[in-house]
Design a protein around this motif. Structure first.
Motif: not given
Length: 250
Positions: A6-14, A50-54, A205-209
């Protein structure tokens, strides 16, 4: 660190409010969901990350460092969580938050780590020797949950074919004998990251994976072109997000 979802989602909303130009109490329409924008342009997004993927990519780096280095930290984590079982089959029950996240990302990145044989110190069952995954998983019911080093199957620079047959299927035995070079060296076996052309791990490369992937969309090639003004490209992109893309795009 592994922030709650939910913290990452709030940052995404910003991020989304900033991108679409919301200021103060004035709310502007978000034509495309942020998660849809966090994919490459050729797949219908804008190429944001996406910060989730990062976050998952950074934990993939932790897993790589844990599996391939001999640092004080990796030795500590190994002694604490992997005393009785190999890292790829160890569990996270009662573990710290960091280790639980590392185990969660393990399934996505472990098969990308290939071990080049030198002295044969790799685990026969649990390290990826064939570039097809660990034998513990690829061999199915015939796999054994035991620690045994690869050098036990090598004699005078050649594979012990009969011993391999006692442990593996005939197909896998032939594959190893033909394709896996039983190098003889005093150095420890070397880990390579198959997600990179040079074998070195990179967060990119890990991010794209680990990122969410979608099928490529043909008409996106006609939106993001140099001759088309960027404002028009964004207009068409916003319409495509609402399934209203004009047929005038050629």
């Amino acid at each position: 660190m592994n922030p709650p979802k939910n913290v990452i989602e709030q940052i995404h909303q910003m991020f989304a409010k900033f991108f679409w130009g919301s200021t103060g109490s004035l709310k502007r329409k978000h034509w495309v969901a942020w998660e849809d924008m966090c994919i490459p342009k050729k797949e219908g997004g804008l190429g944001f990350r996406s910060l989730h993927a990062v976050n998952n990519a950074l934990f993939a780096k932790l897993w790589w460092n844990f599996r391939t280095s001999t640092s004080l930290w990796s030795n500590y984590m190994g002694n604490k969580y992997c005393k009785k079982r190999h890292p790829i089959v160890s569990r996270s029950v009662g573990a710290t938050h960091v280790w639980k996240k590392m185990v969660a990302i393990r399934e996505e990145v472990e098969h990308e780590i290939w071990w080049q044989l030198k002295a044969g110190t790799s685990s026969f069952w649990f390290d990826n020797l064939t570039k097809q995954g660990t034998l513990f998983y690829t061999e199915g019911e015939s796999a054994r949950d035991e620690e045994i080093e690869v050098k036990e199957f090598i004699e005078e620079g050649s594979w012990k074919r009969e011993k391999l047959r006692n442990y593996l299927s005939e197909e896998m035995t032939e594959h190893i004998v033909i394709n896996v070079l039983p190098c003889t060296s005093e150095m420890n076996d070397k880990a390579w990251w198959m997600g990179s052309s040079v074998g070195n791990f990179t967060v990119k490369s890990a991010f794209h994976l680990v990122r969410h992937k979608r099928e490529q969309i043909d008409y996106c090639r006609n939106i993001w072109i140099k001759k088309l003004p960027l404002k028009i490209s964004f207009f068409f992109y916003g319409k495509s997000g609402k399934k209203e893309l004009p047929l005038m795009i050629i």
